[in-house]
Motif scaffolding. Structure first.
Motif: not given
Ligand code: NDP
Ligand code: MG
Length: 398
Positions: A192-206
């Motif tokens: 919640y609250g993350k931008t597209v740029d911040e979502l590029y790297e998110v992992t399935s564990a997160q």
């Protein structure tokens, strides 16, 4: 005497309700069995299914003295645990065997808590066999709502999904014609609250770390992409006959308000409670009665505040895609669901990035030819084709 007592309909239900729990080894199934343990004088478990958790299923059969079992994954036919089953236990294999549990003479209520489009056939079977369908599986209504809803008789479909259970409770006592809007609440998920740029790297564990709910892996990822909320918009549309555009998604970070309805005169009714699925599961079993709570109540003195915000469906595009599939209707929601199931798994397996899930689902929707919805057999084909298309799209983007 309360002013309502005189007009309240009689609860016409058996003293001991005989339940089939399909998807008994999952998150919802496990919590449902907790409710059955707590209310063993009112609930008798008579049938159970799992996909491949054969040992767990056999242990549950022994504990609850269940005679009817099914495993949807046929590869487990010769699993060692099967030999340990008590005498007289029947174990079937395959999707048909799971659905057959929903038709058993000795079953009053079927909880469909399997994950994915596999929920369509047992939900259909429960309805045509005049069972009470306690429906946790949202994919069944997303894909086949137009075929399933006309089969529903009064009191025979009780939603288990927390938002839909909330709406169901808010609507008690209000004629559906006076409901002008549904406020479908959403925790916002781990990102919640993350931008597209911040979502590029998110992992399935997160993504698997949901702030408020502990759920199975597929729905947890759907909660992170907001596809879960999109699927729930479609689920609410079918259950309550409200148009897609009269269903507003509202971020409620504390997950205390489970959803709200607004009536034509501007009044708003909300249902609040603990963030624990045993509440809505138990209500589906007890309805129209209310039994002793399975959880601690909300302490409003400690809760403090409730926050609200709009959902960001530009960043979390899956929500907008699901709404769009709902507006198109016909076979499109089934294609969207299949694409999402495949993309969701690919993300969990590390072969697709978080943002690519929405990208792939969008691509599959573009490539899908929508047909009038006619039959469950047709949906099997639509689902198959969409899965194949999704795999092709995944191969192209990686
Ligand atoms: P889980 O993954 O925890 O459990 C799924 C269950 O279904 C397991 O018993 C699993 O068996 C079985 N299963 C898996 N694949 C298949 C298949 N192909 N055919 C038949 N059975 C299968 O999921 P959840 O309990 O989290 O969710 C179940 C449903 O309820 C979903 O539709 C979800 O959207 C909905 N729901 C869940 C909520 C939650 O809090 N978890 C909240 C609201 C709705 P095995 O263990 O052998 O793999
Ligand atoms: Mg929900």
């Amino acid at each position: 005497m309360s002013i309502f007592e005189a007009t309240w309909p009689e609860a016409n239900r058996p003293e001991v309700l005989r339940v089939a729990i399909l998807g008994a080894t999952g998150s919802i199934g496990t919590q449902a069995l907790d409710v059955c343990r707590k209310h063993s004088n009112r609930l008798q478990v008579v049938a159970l299914s799992a996909h491949s958790s054969v040992e767990k299923l056999c242990a549950l059969a022994h504990e609850f003295k269940v005679k009817h079992l099914a495993l949807s994954n046929e590869d487990y036919r010769s699993a060692a645990a099967i030999a340990q089953l008590d005498a007289g236990v029947q174990l079937g294999f395959g999707n048909q065997a799971v659905a057959e549990l929903a038709a058993l003479e000795e079953v009053d209520l079927v909880l469909v808590s399997v994950v994915g489009a596999a929920g369509i056939l047992p939900s259909y079977t429960a309805l045509i066999n005049n069972k009470i369908l306690a429906l946790a599986n949202k994919e069944a209504l997303v894909c086949a709502g137009d075929l399933l809803m006309p089969l529903v008789k009064p009191g025979k479909l009780i939603p288990v999904d927390s938002e839909h259970s909330a709406i169901f409770q808010c609507m008690m006592g209000t004629h559906p014609q006076y409901v002008s809007r549904i406020w479908l609440t959403c925790s916002g998920g781990p990102f919640y609250g993350k931008t597209v740029d911040e979502l590029y790297e998110v992992t399935s564990a997160q993504a698997l770390k949901h702030p408020n709910w502990h759920m199975g892996p597929k729905i947890t990822i759907d909660s992170a992409t907001l596809m879960n909320k999109g699927l729930e918009v479609l689920e609410a549309h079918h259950l309550f006959n409200v148009t897609i555009d009269d269903i507003q998604v509202l971020i409620q970070r504390q997950s205390r308000i489970h959803s709200m309805i607004e009536t034509t005169d501007g009044s708003v009714m909300a249902q609040l409670g603990p963030s624990d699925m045993r509440g809505p599961i138990q209500l589906a079993f007890s309805y129209p009665e209310r039994w002793e709570a399975p959880t601690d109540p909300v302490n409003f003195f400690e809760l403090g505040s409730l926050d609200f915000a709009p959902a960001d469906d530009k960043t979390f595009k899956c929500l907008a895609l699901a709404r769009e599939a709902g507006r198109i209707g016909k076979t499109m929601p089934c294609a969207l669901n299949a694409a999402n199931e495949v993309a969701n798994l690919a993300f969990r397996q590390g072969s697709l990035s978080f943002l690519q899930i929405a990208h792939v689902v969008e691509k599959v929707m573009e490539l899908t030819t929508v047909q009038e919805l006619q039959s469950l057999t047709q949906l099997v084909e639509v689902d198959k084709r969409a899965r194949a298309l999704t795999k092709q799209c995944i191969d192209e983007v990686i």
